[in-house]
Scaffold this active site. Structure first.
Site, mmCIF file in Angstrom:
data_model
loop_
_atom_site.group_PDB
_atom_site.id
_atom_site.type_symbol
_atom_site.label_atom_id
_atom_site.label_comp_id
_atom_site.label_asym_id
_atom_site.label_seq_id
_atom_site.Cartn_x
_atom_site.Cartn_y
_atom_site.Cartn_z
ATOM 1 N N VAL A 102 -11.309 2.933 2.361
ATOM 2 C CA VAL A 102 -10.892 3.784 1.244
ATOM 3 C C VAL A 102 -9.973 3.032 0.280
ATOM 4 C CG1 VAL A 102 -11.163 5.990 2.442
ATOM 5 C CG2 VAL A 102 -8.995 4.742 2.641
ATOM 6 N N ARG A 147 -5.593 0.444 -6.918
ATOM 7 C CA ARG A 147 -4.374 1.103 -6.425
ATOM 8 C C ARG A 147 -3.968 2.267 -7.320
ATOM 9 N NH1 ARG A 147 -2.262 -2.075 -2.323
ATOM 10 N NH2 ARG A 147 -2.362 -4.319 -2.618
ATOM 11 N N ASP A 180 -4.970 2.138 10.874
ATOM 12 C CA ASP A 180 -6.343 1.772 11.232
ATOM 13 C C ASP A 180 -6.357 1.388 12.710
ATOM 14 O OD1 ASP A 180 -8.929 0.897 11.329
ATOM 15 O OD2 ASP A 180 -8.712 -0.720 9.903
ATOM 16 N N LYS A 195 -7.153 6.791 10.244
ATOM 17 C CA LYS A 195 -8.601 6.622 10.374
ATOM 18 C C LYS A 195 -9.073 7.029 11.744
ATOM 19 C CE LYS A 195 -9.956 2.920 7.412
ATOM 20 N NZ LYS A 195 -10.685 1.644 7.312
ATOM 21 N N GLY A 218 0.779 -1.233 0.000
ATOM 22 C CA GLY A 218 0.000 0.000 0.000
ATOM 23 C C GLY A 218 0.810 1.282 0.000
#
Ligand code: 5GP
Ligand code: MG
Length: 178
Positions: free
Chosen positions: A152, A164, A102, A130, A43
């Site tokens: 998201v 992505r 998160d 988040k 990510g």
């Protein structure tokens, strides 16, 4: 049920200007001292690529994965640092770069592991935090944006491997496919 990115939370211009500001915050913190950047795959990729091109200290890049194992009821996070890269971390100042915070489990586990293998200082940088009840204590040193507790995608973040490549960050909503 089908999931499609709908509401755009952050457009590409807004992301680019915040990434520029974050890079300056990082430049001001390290003041030209050598740094090892540890990116958390997959990510981090787009954010990392944009961010590091604006950093001015001498740096080395290490890419790691943090795997999740279901151990009893509690997911366990296991950071995997490529053995050939350990020398880049040991004795060095480290800045971890990840896409999103998160529960904090990923970054908490990674920070511990980097200190265990000999990093002298570990700071954490994420693009998104988040607004979720955090279960792990991993204090962020650099944060791009605070976002609501929604799922998201885009700018490196995926859903089942997709999205992505979106230049913006959008909320993924489940919609009934009638
Ligand atoms: P944590 O360990 O902080 O709970 O989770 C962090 C990881 O979960 C992130 O690095 C990311 O891979 C994934 N994740 C958490 N929230 C989202 C989200 O809203 N969208 C996507 N695509 N991944 C997320
Ligand atoms: Mg991740």
């Amino acid at each position: 049920m089908e999931a499609e990115p709908t509401r755009i939370l952050l457009d590409s211009g807004k992301i680019a200007s915040r990434v520029r500001e974050l890079a300056e915050e990082i430049n001001d913190t390290y003041l030209g001292e050598p740094l090892t950047i540890v990116g958390v795959l997959d990510g981090c990729l787009i954010f990392l690529a944009d961010l590091v091109r604006r950093l001015r200290m001498p740096m080395e890049l290490v890419l790691v994965r943090v795997k999740t194992y279901l151990d009893a009821d509690t997911p366990q996070k296991k950071p995997v640092i490529p053995p050939d890269d350990l020398a880049r971390v040991a004795g060095g100042r480290v800045l971890v770069v990840d896409d999103i915070y998160d529960t904090g489990a990923t970054l908490a586990a990674l920070k511990l592991e980097l200190l265990r293998v000999g990093a002298i200082d570990v700071k954490l940088c994420v693009l998104l935090e988040k607004d979720a009840p955090h279960k792990h204590e991993a204090t962020l040193d650099f944060r791009g944006f605070a976002i609501p507790d929604v799922f998201v995608v885009g700018y490196g973040l995926d859903y089942a491997g997709r999205y992505r490549n979106l230049p913006h960050i959008a909320e993924l909503e489940q919609s009934a496919n009638l």
